[in-house]
Design a protein around this motif. Structure first.
Motif, mmCIF file in Angstrom:
data_model
loop_
_atom_site.group_PDB
_atom_site.id
_atom_site.type_symbol
_atom_site.label_atom_id
_atom_site.label_comp_id
_atom_site.label_asym_id
_atom_site.label_seq_id
_atom_site.Cartn_x
_atom_site.Cartn_y
_atom_site.Cartn_z
ATOM 1 N N GLY A 27 0.990 -1.180 -0.085
ATOM 2 C CA GLY A 27 0.201 -0.011 -0.066
ATOM 3 C C GLY A 27 0.611 1.251 -0.038
ATOM 4 N N GLY A 28 2.174 1.203 0.183
ATOM 5 C CA GLY A 28 2.920 2.324 0.227
ATOM 6 C C GLY A 28 3.065 3.155 -1.201
ATOM 7 N N SER A 29 2.977 4.539 -0.965
ATOM 8 C CA SER A 29 3.038 5.303 -1.916
ATOM 9 C C SER A 29 4.061 6.639 -1.871
ATOM 10 N N GLY A 30 4.400 6.950 -0.546
ATOM 11 C CA GLY A 30 5.057 8.274 -0.581
ATOM 12 C C GLY A 30 6.613 7.837 -0.304
ATOM 13 N N SER A 31 7.349 8.803 -0.289
ATOM 14 C CA SER A 31 9.030 8.624 -0.269
ATOM 15 C C SER A 31 9.287 7.856 0.699
ATOM 16 N N GLY A 32 10.107 6.777 0.590
ATOM 17 C CA GLY A 32 10.661 5.781 1.676
ATOM 18 C C GLY A 32 9.639 4.645 1.815
ATOM 19 N N ASP A 33 8.383 4.507 1.294
ATOM 20 C CA ASP A 33 7.606 3.388 1.360
ATOM 21 C C ASP A 33 7.955 2.199 0.528
ATOM 22 N N GLU A 34 7.510 1.214 0.865
ATOM 23 C CA GLU A 34 7.915 0.025 0.090
ATOM 24 C C GLU A 34 7.057 -0.294 -1.123
ATOM 25 N N LEU A 35 7.538 -0.561 -2.214
ATOM 26 C CA LEU A 35 6.891 -0.821 -3.360
ATOM 27 C C LEU A 35 6.787 -2.442 -3.805
ATOM 28 N N GLY A 36 6.206 -3.161 -3.656
ATOM 29 C CA GLY A 36 6.409 -4.692 -3.898
ATOM 30 C C GLY A 36 6.446 -5.130 -5.284
ATOM 31 N N VAL A 37 7.414 -5.639 -5.793
ATOM 32 C CA VAL A 37 7.426 -6.300 -7.174
ATOM 33 C C VAL A 37 7.672 -7.787 -6.930
ATOM 34 N N GLY A 38 6.814 -8.529 -7.451
ATOM 35 C CA GLY A 38 7.030 -9.832 -7.981
ATOM 36 C C GLY A 38 7.872 -9.999 -9.114
ATOM 37 N N LYS A 60 14.055 8.123 -8.662
ATOM 38 C CA LYS A 60 13.056 9.011 -9.371
ATOM 39 C C LYS A 60 11.714 8.454 -8.850
ATOM 40 N N VAL A 61 11.668 7.531 -8.385
ATOM 41 C CA VAL A 61 10.454 6.733 -7.878
ATOM 42 C C VAL A 61 10.043 7.279 -6.357
ATOM 43 N N ASP A 62 8.886 7.515 -5.929
ATOM 44 C CA ASP A 62 8.337 7.825 -4.635
ATOM 45 C C ASP A 62 8.353 6.479 -4.060
ATOM 46 N N LYS A 229 -5.030 4.392 -6.418
ATOM 47 C CA LYS A 229 -4.800 5.082 -5.192
ATOM 48 C C LYS A 229 -3.373 5.962 -5.403
ATOM 49 N N HIS A 230 -2.575 5.536 -6.491
ATOM 50 C CA HIS A 230 -1.225 5.873 -6.428
ATOM 51 C C HIS A 230 -0.863 6.049 -7.882
ATOM 52 N N LYS A 231 -1.680 6.848 -8.874
ATOM 53 C CA LYS A 231 -1.436 7.045 -10.187
ATOM 54 C C LYS A 231 0.070 7.722 -10.507
ATOM 55 N N LYS A 232 0.393 8.483 -9.713
ATOM 56 C CA LYS A 232 1.615 9.215 -9.911
ATOM 57 C C LYS A 232 2.883 8.148 -9.702
ATOM 58 N N VAL A 233 2.522 7.450 -8.638
ATOM 59 C CA VAL A 233 4.022 6.489 -8.375
ATOM 60 C C VAL A 233 3.955 5.519 -9.650
ATOM 61 N N VAL A 237 7.197 4.637 -11.868
ATOM 62 C CA VAL A 237 7.746 3.399 -12.150
ATOM 63 C C VAL A 237 7.931 3.226 -13.626
ATOM 64 N N VAL A 238 6.743 3.250 -14.397
ATOM 65 C CA VAL A 238 6.575 3.052 -15.956
ATOM 66 C C VAL A 238 7.795 4.032 -16.622
ATOM 67 N N CYS A 239 7.920 4.976 -16.160
ATOM 68 C CA CYS A 239 9.048 5.977 -16.806
ATOM 69 C C CYS A 239 10.319 5.497 -16.408
ATOM 70 N N GLN A 240 10.569 4.951 -15.100
ATOM 71 C CA GLN A 240 11.898 4.270 -15.112
ATOM 72 C C GLN A 240 12.288 3.066 -15.733
ATOM 73 N N PHE A 241 10.920 2.057 -15.999
ATOM 74 C CA PHE A 241 11.186 1.192 -16.866
ATOM 75 C C PHE A 241 11.599 1.303 -18.165
#
Length: 341
Positions: A27-38, A60-62, A229-233, A237-241
């Motif tokens: 559920g994280g989206s702010g700076s420092g929160d975890e973004l889980g990726v399988g 460059k990802v929050d 909930k986190h369209k910006k994030v 992510v897509v930009c960095q991919f």
């Protein structure tokens, strides 16, 4: 699906990733929160690992990428559906189409790369027509299974050649060497082994099969809930991919791959060999790939019929169902503004 380790040296066993890939929040989206990726553990450094392992991309990802190892696309998507993580990377056609058939609430948001499998045959097979009456080994129910059956249709051999399903690439290679099958449709490591040590020759590649109309595209997907909930994030992510894709195809990949390899404990030289052979989808083709009726949608429709034929689903997803699970807006934005660069 993400390739079983692509390497020009040997297949690399999955590495232990204890602290690096510890569980993640969804559920994280702010700076420092975890973004889980399988993601699939291997010597191959996919975009998710390249981003996580290079601060100029990850910064460059929050949020902080937390890489969660998965053993298969089906299991990974089940974990995503259960809330273990919001993103999944490197997953191929059959698992995604199966998830669409189950109405899993996700969006495919980036086309990463095609498979890099090859059809290997013995020297006695001089022409494609010589395959009539023969058996071909393929990874059962996988993207490769879909691809080789599609290729046989293009050669008018679908009713003349038997495709035998195997549980692993290694099992296919072993059966080929023991002459239990006549040909093998296998990934890079096994293909190289069969060409060098078993007298095999390459007939066709997954990339060539894709051009004939049967592409399997390994993609990045995100849950609908997280995206809402986190369209910006998700856009970040897509930009960095996209930036990762430019690195892979722009002549500066080795240093980035080596740095990312240390993040997951993969040997640097093997990681470079394993990654640079992948046919990445250029950023310039992303919008077409994910557009309504584009490459990915067409591939998913064909894969739906493949899954029905295999008895894995009962109906082919409709065009509307498929379209509802693909969102091209993120890549369109990335291409439009260059991700703010």
């Amino acid at each position: 699906m993400r390739p079983r380790p692509y390497t020009l040296v040997a297949a690399v066993a999955a590495v232990a990733l204890s602290t690096v890939v510890a569980g993640c929040g969804s559920g994280g989206s702010g700076s420092g929160d975890e973004l889980g990726v399988g993601y699939f553990q291997s010597a191959t450094i996919g975009p998710e690992v390249l981003v996580a392992g290079n601060k100029d991309l990850a910064g460059k990802v929050d949020g902080t990428f937390k890489l969660n190892p998965i053993d298969s696309g089906v299991a990974g998507l089940a974990s995503l559906r259960g809330g273990a993580f919001p993103f999944i990377s490197g997953v191929g056609n059959p698992p995604v189409v199966g998830a669409i058939a189950q109405n899993t609430r996700l969006k495919v948001i980036y086309a990463e790369y095609y498979d890099a499998a090859q059809l290997i045959v013995p020297s006695s097979v001089k022409t494609n027509a010589d395959l009539a009456g023969k058996t071909i080994g393929a990874l059962q129910g996988s993207s490769e299974d879909f691809e080789i059956r599609g290729w046989l249709k293009t050669q008018k051999l679908e009713n003349k050649v038997k495709v035998v399903g195997f549980p692993s690439e290694a099992a296919i290679a072993a059966a080929y060497k023991a002459k239990k099958i006549d040909a093998g449709y296998v990934e890079i490591a096994q293909a190289l082994d069969l060409k060098q040590n078993a007298g095999g020759r390459q007939v066709v590649t997954a990339e060539q099969i894709a051009e004939l109309g049967y592409p399997s595209v390994n993609v990045l997907a995100v849950t609908d809930d997280f995206a809402k909930k986190h369209k910006k994030v998700v856009q970040q992510v897509v930009c960095q991919f996209a930036e990762a894709t430019k690195i892979y195809t722009g002549g500066q990949a080795d240093s980035y791959i080596e740095k990312a390899a240390s993040t997951v404990g993969a040997p640097a030289s093997q990681a470079v060999d394993a990654t640079t052979v992948l046919p990445f989808v250029p950023v310039s083709e992303q919008a077409e790939q994910l557009a309504p009726g584009g490459t990915v949608a067409k591939a998913y429709k064909l894969t739906g019929q493949f899954l029905v034929d295999q008895g894995r689903t009962t109906t082919v997803p409709t065009d509307a169902q498929i379209a509802d699970h693909i969102d091209s807006s993120y890549v369109e934005q990335a291409v439009k503004d260059g991700c703010g660069q």
